[in-house]
Write a protein that holds these residues in place. Structure first.
Motif, short mmCIF file in Angstrom:
data_model
loop_
_atom_site.label_atom_id
_atom_site.label_comp_id
_atom_site.label_asym_id
_atom_site.label_seq_id
_atom_site.Cartn_x
_atom_site.Cartn_y
_atom_site.Cartn_z
N LEU A 196 0.83 -1.20 0.00
CA LEU A 196 0.00 0.00 0.00
C LEU A 196 0.86 1.25 0.00
CD1 LEU A 196 -1.95 -2.22 1.61
CD2 LEU A 196 -3.37 -0.19 1.70
N LEU A 197 0.64 2.09 -1.00
CA LEU A 197 1.28 3.40 -1.10
C LEU A 197 0.15 4.43 -1.16
CD1 LEU A 197 3.94 2.46 -3.84
CD2 LEU A 197 4.31 2.59 -1.36
N CYS A 198 -0.55 4.59 -0.06
CA CYS A 198 -1.76 5.40 -0.02
C CYS A 198 -1.54 6.65 0.82
CB CYS A 198 -2.93 4.59 0.52
SG CYS A 198 -3.34 3.17 -0.52
N GLY A 199 -1.93 7.79 0.26
CA GLY A 199 -1.76 9.04 0.99
C GLY A 199 -0.34 9.56 0.95
N ILE A 200 0.43 9.09 0.00
CA ILE A 200 1.84 9.49 -0.11
C ILE A 200 2.06 10.41 -1.31
CG2 ILE A 200 4.21 8.67 -0.42
CD1 ILE A 200 3.40 6.02 0.87
N PHE A 201 1.60 10.01 -2.48
CA PHE A 201 2.01 10.66 -3.73
C PHE A 201 1.54 12.11 -3.85
CE2 PHE A 201 2.27 6.33 -6.16
CZ PHE A 201 3.41 6.01 -5.44
N GLY A 202 0.55 12.51 -3.07
CA GLY A 202 0.13 13.91 -3.09
C GLY A 202 0.91 14.79 -2.16
N ASN A 203 1.84 14.19 -1.42
CA ASN A 203 2.56 14.93 -0.37
C ASN A 203 4.06 14.95 -0.57
OD1 ASN A 203 0.26 15.48 1.48
ND2 ASN A 203 0.14 13.25 1.49
N ILE A 204 4.50 14.48 -1.72
CA ILE A 204 5.94 14.41 -1.97
C ILE A 204 6.23 14.98 -3.36
CG2 ILE A 204 6.20 12.38 -0.47
CD1 ILE A 204 6.35 10.60 -2.92
N PRO A 205 7.48 15.41 -3.61
CA PRO A 205 7.81 15.93 -4.95
C PRO A 205 7.59 14.88 -6.02
CG PRO A 205 9.55 16.43 -3.35
CD PRO A 205 8.62 15.48 -2.67
N ASP A 206 7.31 15.35 -7.24
CA ASP A 206 7.06 14.43 -8.35
C ASP A 206 8.24 13.47 -8.56
OD1 ASP A 206 4.76 15.89 -8.60
OD2 ASP A 206 5.24 16.72 -10.59
N ALA A 207 9.45 13.98 -8.37
CA ALA A 207 10.63 13.12 -8.57
C ALA A 207 10.64 11.99 -7.55
CB ALA A 207 11.91 13.94 -8.46
N ASP A 208 10.14 12.26 -6.35
CA ASP A 208 10.07 11.20 -5.33
C ASP A 208 8.99 10.18 -5.68
OD1 ASP A 208 11.91 12.86 -4.16
OD2 ASP A 208 10.97 12.86 -2.18
N VAL A 209 7.89 10.66 -6.28
CA VAL A 209 6.86 9.71 -6.74
C VAL A 209 7.49 8.77 -7.76
CG1 VAL A 209 4.62 9.43 -7.86
CG2 VAL A 209 5.01 11.40 -6.36
N ALA A 210 8.21 9.36 -8.72
CA ALA A 210 8.84 8.54 -9.76
C ALA A 210 9.82 7.54 -9.16
CB ALA A 210 9.55 9.44 -10.77
N ARG A 211 10.61 8.00 -8.18
CA ARG A 211 11.61 7.12 -7.57
C ARG A 211 10.94 5.98 -6.80
NH1 ARG A 211 13.74 10.53 -4.32
NH2 ARG A 211 14.96 11.52 -5.95
N THR A 212 9.86 6.31 -6.11
CA THR A 212 9.16 5.30 -5.31
C THR A 212 8.51 4.27 -6.24
OG1 THR A 212 8.78 6.95 -3.60
CG2 THR A 212 7.40 4.96 -3.52
N VAL A 213 7.88 4.75 -7.30
CA VAL A 213 7.26 3.82 -8.25
C VAL A 213 8.33 2.92 -8.87
CG1 VAL A 213 6.03 3.65 -10.44
CG2 VAL A 213 5.29 5.32 -8.71
N ALA A 214 9.46 3.50 -9.22
CA ALA A 214 10.54 2.70 -9.83
C ALA A 214 11.06 1.64 -8.87
CB ALA A 214 11.68 3.62 -10.28
N ALA A 215 10.94 1.90 -7.58
CA ALA A 215 11.41 0.93 -6.58
C ALA A 215 10.40 -0.17 -6.29
CB ALA A 215 11.76 1.66 -5.27
N THR A 216 9.22 -0.08 -6.90
CA THR A 216 8.16 -1.06 -6.61
C THR A 216 8.63 -2.51 -6.77
OG1 THR A 216 6.45 0.52 -7.23
CG2 THR A 216 5.81 -1.77 -7.19
N PRO A 217 9.40 -2.84 -7.82
CA PRO A 217 9.81 -4.25 -7.95
C PRO A 217 10.68 -4.75 -6.79
CG PRO A 217 10.01 -3.11 -10.05
CD PRO A 217 9.75 -2.06 -9.01
N SER A 218 11.26 -3.85 -6.00
CA SER A 218 12.03 -4.31 -4.85
C SER A 218 11.17 -4.37 -3.58
CB SER A 218 13.24 -3.40 -4.60
OG SER A 218 12.81 -2.10 -4.23
N LEU A 219 9.98 -3.81 -3.65
CA LEU A 219 9.08 -3.82 -2.48
C LEU A 219 8.00 -4.88 -2.63
CD1 LEU A 219 8.59 0.06 -2.17
CD2 LEU A 219 10.04 -1.38 -0.73
N LEU A 220 7.78 -5.31 -3.87
CA LEU A 220 6.63 -6.16 -4.20
C LEU A 220 7.12 -7.47 -4.82
CD1 LEU A 220 3.49 -5.93 -4.26
CD2 LEU A 220 3.71 -4.98 -6.57
#
Ligand SMILES: C[S@@+](CC[C@H](N)C(=O)[O-])C[C@H]1O[C@@H](n2cnc3c(N)ncnc32)[C@H](O)[C@@H]1O
Length: 203
Positions: free
Chosen positions: A113-137
């Motif tokens: 769950l990545l809920c309530g995060i993406f509206g509160n962080i810089p766009d570059a951090d959203v991109a970095r977090t999404v790119a890291a999904t394969p290491s979290l999932l």
């Protein structure tokens, strides 16, 4: 500074847009558990708040007893509330979910769950977090995410970034001015990079 305890207040009004978003997230958690292979199911929720999305679903879903996992929340009061509502198999850990440090041992998850995060962080951090999904999932696992749709609406880019990360979109619904997305990792899961910075909240 946002008062994150008060942020949860609209959840008490079933007519509020935030409650609409909550129901959409809960539906996706239920569908993720429906899809999960038989046996143990690992769950990881970053910036979990009081765990109001996850915990009621686990209490009612037939696979709820199979779920172990971790809620990571920075605010001590919210984390304590989550801990007191959580079953023994779900640990609530107080600390910074913005690095991978507190994901170790809980990733790769079958439900992320990545809920309530993406509206509160810089766009570059959203991109970095999404790119890291394969290491979290785990491969075949489900990620559920939210983002507001206020202009400029980032959700088309978020969806494209998930696609690039190997996540097949399963659902994308808007609830009021909120969007809730869910996807399944179709590529190989990656090793978790230790202590990597994913995001930091704007305030
Ligand atoms: C918008 S709320 C979302 C809560 C929950 N995920 C939900 O959707 O109901 C954001 C939450 O992130 C927490 N938070 C903010 N920065 C954090 C960080 N670095 N690590 C962990 N939690 C954080 C806040 O305390 C707050 O509970």
């Amino acid at each position: 500074m946002t008062d994150w305890k008060r942020w949860h207040d609209p959840y008490d009004d079933p007519q509020s847009p935030l409650s609409g978003r909550l129901r959409a997230v809960q539906h996706q958690i239920g569908f993720a558990l429906d899809r999960a292979a038989p046996g143990p199911v690992r769950l990881l929720s970053l910036c979990a708040g009081e765990g109001r999305d996850v915990l009621p679903v686990l209490a009612e879903h037939p696979r709820g007893a199979d779920v172990t996992g971790r809620l990571v929340e920075l605010d001590p009061g919210l984390c304590a509330a989550a801990r007191s509502a959580a079953p023994p198999a779900i640990e609530a850990v107080q600390g910074d979910a913005g690095t991978t440090a507190l994901c170790a041992g809980a990733a790769p998850a079958d439900v992320l769950l990545l809920c309530g995060i993406f509206g509160n962080i810089p766009d570059a951090d959203v991109a970095r977090t999404v790119a890291a999904t394969p290491s979290l999932l785990a491969t075949g696992g489900t990620v559920i995410w939210t983002r507001h749709t206020w202009a400029p609406d980032l959700t088309p880019l978020v969806r494209a970034w998930f696609f690039e990360a190997g996540v097949e979109a399963i659902s994308f619904v808007t609830a009021g001015r909120w969007a809730v997305g869910a996807g399944v990792l179709r590529t190989a899961s990656m090793p978790l990079e230790a202590h990597a910075r994913l995001f930091a909240f704007n305030r």
